[in-house]
Design a protein around this motif. Structure first.
Motif, PDB file in Angstrom:
ATOM      1  N   GLN A  48      21.290  30.159  53.627  1.00  0.00           N
ATOM      2  CA  GLN A  48      21.896  29.607  52.433  1.00  0.00           C
ATOM      3  C   GLN A  48      22.888  30.572  51.791  1.00  0.00           C
ATOM      4  OE1 GLN A  48      19.052  28.921  49.238  1.00  0.00           O
ATOM      5  NE2 GLN A  48      19.712  26.788  49.187  1.00  0.00           N
ATOM      6  N   ASP A  49      22.567  31.856  51.783  1.00  0.00           N
ATOM      7  CA  ASP A  49      23.472  32.842  51.179  1.00  0.00           C
ATOM      8  C   ASP A  49      24.468  33.427  52.186  1.00  0.00           C
ATOM      9  OD1 ASP A  49      21.993  34.620  52.701  1.00  0.00           O
ATOM     10  OD2 ASP A  49      21.225  35.756  50.981  1.00  0.00           O
ATOM     11  N   LYS A  50      24.446  32.897  53.408  1.00  0.00           N
ATOM     12  CA  LYS A  50      25.387  33.238  54.479  1.00  0.00           C
ATOM     13  C   LYS A  50      25.229  34.657  55.037  1.00  0.00           C
ATOM     14  CE  LYS A  50      28.870  29.941  52.865  1.00  0.00           C
ATOM     15  NZ  LYS A  50      27.972  29.124  52.141  1.00  0.00           N
ATOM     16  N   THR A  51      24.115  35.343  54.722  1.00  0.00           N
ATOM     17  CA  THR A  51      23.930  36.715  55.186  1.00  0.00           C
ATOM     18  C   THR A  51      23.097  36.831  56.454  1.00  0.00           C
ATOM     19  OG1 THR A  51      21.954  37.048  53.822  1.00  0.00           O
ATOM     20  CG2 THR A  51      24.092  37.616  52.832  1.00  0.00           C
ATOM     21  N   ILE A  52      22.497  35.723  56.905  1.00  0.00           N
ATOM     22  CA  ILE A  52      21.631  35.739  58.088  1.00  0.00           C
ATOM     23  C   ILE A  52      22.028  34.596  59.013  1.00  0.00           C
ATOM     24  CG2 ILE A  52      19.244  35.512  58.928  1.00  0.00           C
ATOM     25  CD1 ILE A  52      18.349  36.380  56.086  1.00  0.00           C
ATOM     26  N   ILE A  53      22.099  34.880  60.306  1.00  0.00           N
ATOM     27  CA  ILE A  53      22.249  33.833  61.320  1.00  0.00           C
ATOM     28  C   ILE A  53      21.022  33.916  62.220  1.00  0.00           C
ATOM     29  CG2 ILE A  53      23.556  32.997  63.301  1.00  0.00           C
ATOM     30  CD1 ILE A  53      26.079  34.024  61.939  1.00  0.00           C
ATOM     31  N   VAL A  54      20.349  32.789  62.384  1.00  0.00           N
ATOM     32  CA  VAL A  54      19.132  32.728  63.183  1.00  0.00           C
ATOM     33  C   VAL A  54      19.370  31.840  64.387  1.00  0.00           C
ATOM     34  CG1 VAL A  54      16.710  32.010  63.195  1.00  0.00           C
ATOM     35  CG2 VAL A  54      17.708  32.954  61.115  1.00  0.00           C
ATOM     36  N   ASN A  55      19.003  32.321  65.560  1.00  0.00           N
ATOM     37  CA  ASN A  55      19.022  31.501  66.768  1.00  0.00           C
ATOM     38  C   ASN A  55      17.649  30.850  66.866  1.00  0.00           C
ATOM     39  OD1 ASN A  55      18.973  30.390  69.314  1.00  0.00           O
ATOM     40  ND2 ASN A  55      19.915  32.149  70.312  1.00  0.00           N
ATOM     41  N   ILE A  56      17.554  29.571  66.509  1.00  0.00           N
ATOM     42  CA  ILE A  56      16.228  28.946  66.468  1.00  0.00           C
ATOM     43  C   ILE A  56      15.641  28.719  67.854  1.00  0.00           C
ATOM     44  CG2 ILE A  56      16.583  27.907  64.208  1.00  0.00           C
ATOM     45  CD1 ILE A  56      16.741  25.181  65.685  1.00  0.00           C
ATOM     46  N   ASP A  57      16.442  28.870  68.882  1.00  0.00           N
ATOM     47  CA  ASP A  57      15.885  28.778  70.224  1.00  0.00           C
ATOM     48  C   ASP A  57      14.969  29.970  70.505  1.00  0.00           C
ATOM     49  OD1 ASP A  57      17.254  26.396  70.762  1.00  0.00           O
ATOM     50  OD2 ASP A  57      19.042  27.506  71.354  1.00  0.00           O
ATOM     51  N   ASN A  58      15.135  31.068  69.750  1.00  0.00           N
ATOM     52  CA  ASN A  58      14.297  32.247  69.895  1.00  0.00           C
ATOM     53  C   ASN A  58      13.244  32.361  68.802  1.00  0.00           C
ATOM     54  OD1 ASN A  58      15.821  33.009  72.113  1.00  0.00           O
ATOM     55  ND2 ASN A  58      17.239  34.202  70.881  1.00  0.00           N
ATOM     56  N   ALA A  59      13.214  31.431  67.861  1.00  0.00           N
ATOM     57  CA  ALA A  59      12.252  31.471  66.758  1.00  0.00           C
ATOM     58  C   ALA A  59      10.977  30.735  67.166  1.00  0.00           C
ATOM     59  CB  ALA A  59      12.847  30.815  65.520  1.00  0.00           C
ATOM     60  N   PHE A  60       9.872  31.196  66.651  1.00  0.00           N
ATOM     61  CA  PHE A  60       8.604  30.524  66.912  1.00  0.00           C
ATOM     62  C   PHE A  60       8.357  29.379  65.943  1.00  0.00           C
ATOM     63  CE2 PHE A  60       7.649  33.034  70.280  1.00  0.00           C
ATOM     64  CZ  PHE A  60       7.395  34.370  70.017  1.00  0.00           C
ATOM     65  N   SER A  61       8.882  29.495  64.733  1.00  0.00           N
ATOM     66  CA  SER A  61       8.649  28.440  63.752  1.00  0.00           C
ATOM     67  C   SER A  61       9.684  28.463  62.641  1.00  0.00           C
ATOM     68  CB  SER A  61       7.258  28.597  63.135  1.00  0.00           C
ATOM     69  OG  SER A  61       7.164  29.817  62.433  1.00  0.00           O
ATOM     70  N   ILE A  62       9.873  27.282  62.072  1.00  0.00           N
ATOM     71  CA  ILE A  62      10.628  27.130  60.837  1.00  0.00           C
ATOM     72  C   ILE A  62       9.671  26.402  59.912  1.00  0.00           C
ATOM     73  CG2 ILE A  62      12.615  26.106  59.691  1.00  0.00           C
ATOM     74  CD1 ILE A  62      14.071  26.152  62.347  1.00  0.00           C
ATOM     75  N   ALA A  63       9.418  26.956  58.740  1.00  0.00           N
ATOM     76  CA  ALA A  63       8.401  26.385  57.869  1.00  0.00           C
ATOM     77  C   ALA A  63       8.833  26.441  56.413  1.00  0.00           C
ATOM     78  CB  ALA A  63       7.093  27.144  58.054  1.00  0.00           C
ATOM     79  N   ILE A  64       8.094  25.687  55.596  1.00  0.00           N
ATOM     80  CA  ILE A  64       8.310  25.669  54.158  1.00  0.00           C
ATOM     81  C   ILE A  64       7.125  26.339  53.490  1.00  0.00           C
ATOM     82  CG2 ILE A  64       8.461  24.195  52.115  1.00  0.00           C
ATOM     83  CD1 ILE A  64       9.821  22.115  53.918  1.00  0.00           C
TER      84      ILE A  64
END
Length: 79
Positions: A6-22
């Protein structure tokens, strides 16, 4: 798929992430990603409903083959 925070300071490759959560904390909600190296918050929203809507948008973008996604600001997400 790449997701820019959201603040444009991080780019995440979700293909390498284990989870996206709230994480719901005192009525506000954060979206975070977890991987081998730990986790980081990529967005914060005023309500859990807004965070859920953004999570749905991320899923839709991924299913539709998008290669990148920009997390919207809280004010850009309708409840």
């Amino acid at each position: 798929m790449l997701i820019r925070s959201q603040d444009k300071t991080i780019i995440v490759n979700i293909d390498n992430a284990f989870s996206i959560a709230i994480r719901d904390i005192n009525g506000a909600a954060s979206i975070y990603v977890g991987s081998q190296g730990g986790c980081c918050i990529i967005a914060e929203y005023s309500t859990k409903e807004k965070a859920m809507k953004v999570l749905d948008m991320i899923q839709g973008a991924y299913v539709n083959g998008h290669i990148d996604y920009q997390i919207p600001a809280d004010s850009e997400v309708e409840e």
